[in-house]
Design a protein around this motif. Structure first.
Motif, PDB file in Angstrom:
ATOM      1  N   THR A 111       0.816  -1.213   0.000  1.00 33.57           N
ATOM      2  CA  THR A 111       0.000   0.000   0.000  1.00 33.57           C
ATOM      3  C   THR A 111       0.853   1.268   0.000  1.00 33.57           C
ATOM      4  OG1 THR A 111      -0.168  -0.074   2.420  1.00 33.57           O
ATOM      5  CG2 THR A 111      -1.935  -1.123   1.166  1.00 33.57           C
ATOM      6  N   ASP A 138       0.610   6.712  -3.964  1.00 32.66           N
ATOM      7  CA  ASP A 138      -0.059   8.017  -3.900  1.00 32.66           C
ATOM      8  C   ASP A 138      -0.025   8.786  -5.213  1.00 32.66           C
ATOM      9  OD1 ASP A 138      -0.562   7.562  -1.209  1.00 32.66           O
ATOM     10  OD2 ASP A 138       1.311   8.519  -0.576  1.00 32.66           O
ATOM     11  N   LEU A 183      -9.970  -0.144  -8.155  1.00 30.55           N
ATOM     12  CA  LEU A 183      -9.466   1.218  -8.330  1.00 30.55           C
ATOM     13  C   LEU A 183     -10.612   2.218  -8.355  1.00 30.55           C
ATOM     14  CD1 LEU A 183      -8.703   1.990 -12.050  1.00 30.55           C
ATOM     15  CD2 LEU A 183      -9.694  -0.197 -11.369  1.00 30.55           C
ATOM     16  N   THR A 184     -10.270   3.439  -7.978  1.00 35.08           N
ATOM     17  CA  THR A 184     -11.188   4.570  -8.061  1.00 35.08           C
ATOM     18  C   THR A 184     -10.512   5.680  -8.838  1.00 35.08           C
ATOM     19  OG1 THR A 184     -12.441   4.144  -6.042  1.00 35.08           O
ATOM     20  CG2 THR A 184     -12.289   6.426  -6.731  1.00 35.08           C
ATOM     21  N   THR A 233      -5.691  10.588 -11.942  1.00 34.43           N
ATOM     22  CA  THR A 233      -5.148   9.951 -10.744  1.00 34.43           C
ATOM     23  C   THR A 233      -5.928   8.684 -10.416  1.00 34.43           C
ATOM     24  OG1 THR A 233      -4.418  12.071  -9.840  1.00 34.43           O
ATOM     25  CG2 THR A 233      -4.684  10.257  -8.285  1.00 34.43           C
ATOM     26  N   ARG A 285      -6.690   5.714  -7.634  1.00 37.35           N
ATOM     27  CA  ARG A 285      -6.633   5.353  -6.211  1.00 37.35           C
ATOM     28  C   ARG A 285      -6.733   3.830  -6.106  1.00 37.35           C
ATOM     29  NH1 ARG A 285      -8.529   8.050  -1.229  1.00 37.35           N
ATOM     30  NH2 ARG A 285      -9.114   6.487   0.315  1.00 37.35           N
ATOM     31  N   PRO A 299     -10.337   1.911  -2.293  1.00 29.29           N
ATOM     32  CA  PRO A 299     -11.140   2.579  -3.319  1.00 29.29           C
ATOM     33  C   PRO A 299     -12.612   2.671  -2.894  1.00 29.29           C
ATOM     34  CG  PRO A 299     -10.651   0.346  -3.973  1.00 29.29           C
ATOM     35  CD  PRO A 299      -9.853   0.595  -2.732  1.00 29.29           C
TER      36      PRO A 299
END
Length: 212
Positions: free
Chosen positions: A95, A99, A130-131, A175, A177, A181
């Motif tokens: 993790t 970023d 993912l987001t 971007t 994430r 998410p």
């Protein structure tokens, strides 16, 4: 109106939980056929994520608070950001260093993307979620259908399959994430916590549906 991000993830998403949360895609497909056995199907609308599940019992004051918070959503009029409480991040367990991940390429049919900004050697797995936030408050939530390993520069150059297909509002440079998410959700059904002797509330259940 969307409730604020901290409120959604720190309160609703952490409290509206149960033993199992069967997150799935609700599809809107139409099928037709001919007398010779041929069939055709067409997607009439974008698939949406949904989950329907029972909630853990709560102490009575907490149960009443949750009932009030959900009712404050005014049915389906308001949305909130929802994250699967049992999903933290990629299957690799990594993790840190995620970023600054961005979309570096999008396949023509928008069913696959390539990535940059990953830690070198990062392993992406099928099922990783993912987001991507885009446009005016819009949120894409998807999952990868195939994995890959990032190169020494932190890139996955070959586009990886994902579903649902990427909306046209998302472009290269967006971007991504990968840790916790989320998507924008609305409550379509809610069975409130019932008062139970011993100062507990139980028998609650909820159905959420993604807001496109």
């Amino acid at each position: 109106m969307t409730l604020s991000f901290p409120y959604a993830l720190d309160f609703l998403a952490n409290c509206l939980v149960g033993d199992r949360i069967p997150l799935d895609l609700q599809r809107f497909d139409e099928m037709s056929g001919s007398g010779d056995g041929r069939f055709w199907s067409a997607t009439m609308a974008q698939p949406l994520w949904t989950a329907s599940y029972s909630l853990y019992a709560k102490q009575a004051p907490h149960a009443r608070e949750l009932n009030a918070k959900v009712r404050a959503l005014d049915g389906m009029a308001r949305t909130f950001y929802w994250a699967d409480p049992y999903y933290e991040g990629p299957a690799s367990g990594v993790t840190a260093g995620l970023d600054s991940v961005t979309v570096s390429g999008i396949r023509t049919d928008r069913g696959a993307i390539s990535l940059s900004g990953l830690p070198p050697g990062f392993v992406l797995s099928a099922g990783d979620r993912l987001t991507i936030q885009y446009g005016s408050g819009r949120v894409y939530f998807g999952e990868f259908s195939e994995g890959a390993t990032a190169g020494t520069l932190g890139n996955i150059a070959d586009a990886r399959e994902l579903r649902p297909y990427l909306p046209f509002g998302i472009s290269v440079g967006a971007t991504v994430r990968l840790v916790r998410p989320f998507f924008k959700a609305m409550v379509t059904e809610f069975t409130p916590f019932a008062s139970y002797r011993g100062r507990w509330g139980d028998s609650a259940a909820i159905t959420i549906l993604q807001k496109p």
